[in-house]
Design a protein around this motif. Sequence first.
Motif, PDB file in Angstrom:
ATOM      1  N   LEU A  35       0.852  -1.196   0.000  1.00  0.00           N
ATOM      2  CA  LEU A  35       0.000   0.000   0.000  1.00  0.00           C
ATOM      3  C   LEU A  35       0.887   1.246   0.000  1.00  0.00           C
ATOM      4  N   TRP A  72      -5.879   7.438   3.182  1.00  0.00           N
ATOM      5  CA  TRP A  72      -4.958   6.341   3.459  1.00  0.00           C
ATOM      6  C   TRP A  72      -5.266   5.672   4.796  1.00  0.00           C
ATOM      7  N   TYR A  76      -6.521   1.886   5.486  1.00  0.00           N
ATOM      8  CA  TYR A  76      -5.665   0.893   6.145  1.00  0.00           C
ATOM      9  C   TYR A  76      -6.363   0.320   7.382  1.00  0.00           C
ATOM     10  N   GLN A  79      -9.044  -2.080   6.568  1.00  0.00           N
ATOM     11  CA  GLN A  79      -8.461  -3.344   6.107  1.00  0.00           C
ATOM     12  C   GLN A  79      -7.941  -4.160   7.281  1.00  0.00           C
ATOM     13  N   ALA A  85      -5.244  -6.658   6.100  1.00  0.00           N
ATOM     14  CA  ALA A  85      -4.303  -5.532   6.081  1.00  0.00           C
ATOM     15  C   ALA A  85      -3.251  -5.728   5.001  1.00  0.00           C
ATOM     16  N   ILE A  89       3.482  -1.383   4.010  1.00  0.00           N
ATOM     17  CA  ILE A  89       2.799  -0.086   3.919  1.00  0.00           C
ATOM     18  C   ILE A  89       3.790   1.071   3.894  1.00  0.00           C
ATOM     19  N   SER A 302       3.068  -4.990   8.088  1.00  0.00           N
ATOM     20  CA  SER A 302       1.954  -5.300   8.987  1.00  0.00           C
ATOM     21  C   SER A 302       2.200  -6.626   9.694  1.00  0.00           C
TER      22      SER A 302
END
Lengths: 417, 301
Positions: A35, A72, A76, A79, A85, A89, A302
């Motif tokens: 992401l 954003w 996130y 998610q 997730a 990121i 994550s």
Amino acid sequence: MKIDRTLTWVFGAFFALAIIFGTATAQAEKTLTVLTWNIPYFQDGFTKWVTDFNKIHPDIKIERLDKKGTEWSTFYQTQVVAGTAPDIIDVQGGLWLEYAAKGGLVDLTSYLKRDQDYTKRIYPEILKGWVYDGRNYGVPLYISKTLLFYNKLMFKEAGLTEPPKSFDELLEYARKMSKGEKSGFMTLNFDWLYWPLLAMNGVELLTPDLKKAAFNTPKTVEVLEALAKATQEGAINKISWTGRWVEPNGAFAAGTIGMLHAHAPAFLWFKSKAPWVNEDTVGATHIPGGWSTPNSHSMLISKSCKYPDAAWDFVKIATSGEGAYALGVGTNNLTGDKIVNEQLFEYFTKNIPAVVPVLKTQLEYLDKLCGNWPAAKDAEIKEAFYPELQSALLGQKSAKAALADAEKKVNRVLRKR
Amino acid sequence: MQLIKKKRTRELLLIWFFIAPSLAIFTLYRIVPLLWNGVLSLQFWSPYKLPEFAKLYHYEEMLFYDDAFWQALWNTIILMASAPIGIALALFIAVLVDTQVRGRNIYRTIVFMSYPVMTVAVGIIWQWLYNEKVGLINYVLISLGIIDRGIPFLESFDLALPCVIVASIWQVIGFYMIILLSGLQNIPPSLYESAAIDGATAWMRFQRITLPLLKPSIFLCFVIGIINSFTNFDLVYVMTQGGPGHATDLLITYIYTVAFKLSKFDYAAAMTIVNFLFFLGLALLANKAAGGEAGAIDVGK
């Protein structure tokens, strides 16, 4: 009737097979989701990252998502809640602190210790920005910190020859340039970006153990009163305390702001809106004292990532060597990689010379970074502190009353679970 | 008798059959989240940890310690209370454009034009209009000699909310006008004629005929106004982001801030429950005002 029944059976069988095979395919494929933060145009470089990554992990597919800054965090978090997730990121500012404190990120300390060839390339002062509770959760993707842009035409008009060297001089210059629709000074205010104004006056937000508010001092009252007075007089544009990105940078682009305290990416943004901006008309320097608030982007992993080792390999590719160079060229930023930045300066000198003085400031005074506290409740502290500060700066409350209220609120945030 | 009963059962079954898909979606996307929200509001919850029972901790925090919550609630009430201003203005315009004035269709279109404009665009337009240094409003006021220095409308704790309300009214006034105009056109002209013959003045005709017969349209506008005040997220978010301080925060914007900026989903859930209860209370009041039969289905007796 018979035809209907046959058709039903055919469709039923088709969907059942689709579900079975679809699931099986999805299970067989290893995927890492990345992401990124508002760099949808960064395509070629990203493809290079993926190509390089697949040389060492041919069995893992990379999927990319990109979200604007305003959406954003919402994206996130939803998610994360949904259990999907993104694995890797790209985060701006201090958002990551909350995730790290709640156990939502992979601790990268051991990776950094293990891969010394990589770690040695990264600026230690900048890397320190992603340490929480002794553990390192992120590495710099691209770096930025605040600096002072000044409108040389307005300086000349006001009889000023060089940028201010102290807080008092900053306000004095701002007053000299304010007239009609023109304001002498403007700052960005999100993510603690205004903090250098307080740091240059020795104001601390929290005690060193981060357990109590430390800002309610006579000196802070004095500084706030001075800033509020300048704001009421129009020397400091009020949008400094209410606007986010477009309004303050747009105002500077309009040529009506003498000095803009913003971070480096602002330069190419307002330059793209204002044909008058060039090296002869806009200067870039440090705010008095050399203080700055970093607002760099980092790459983090994550906790829910199924392949953290592979994710780390991707992070290394993106943040160092050729991958970092591709990012620097693709987004006109400096990276956290010292060696790559030397190459990037060569590139910028040749291709976008106007941005070079701005970028030079980004690697200076790295010992004077401020507004960057590794507190788990960073966002909550900000929410408790800033509205009170705003009320003092915009003349709603006295500086003394606002600071007392802010102190009460911040301490309560720090005390409660 | 049995035949009638059978027919009625069949009709009811048919009704349930038709509403079942919508009901299922409504339950899945409205009722279940609401119940889950209630559970969440009683927990210490984080996507990264196992939930813990929090009793009424979040409600206590909200009601006794969170000034911003009260400010947001108060702002929501003010925005809601401003609906009659918009309706009154819309009624005035509707009455004007309902007369045989030349070019009335053009006026109607002009007034209505603000409604289809995206709320985000409305926010940006008004943000620039209110700008202290280069805004049109300040320019006009300074040019007319009414003020000598620009007013920081959106940067003022006292003026920011009224400014947002003006933008909100401006956006919806065209829609109100259309509703009221259709109501006006349904009033039989013979009523006005006979009242005029009886010597009723224009004001009396408006008071005794227009207003009572427009009651359903006005009620509809009022309901829309109330809903708008609870859901006017985008306008506030674009114009002020709830600031300065929390001067323009509505419950909906504050809930968003708490959930997505502060990552406190549990606390935001508690606020959502309060928001829901408040809205439910208003809906019950509105239903009572409408005679208590709003939304009732007549299945034939």
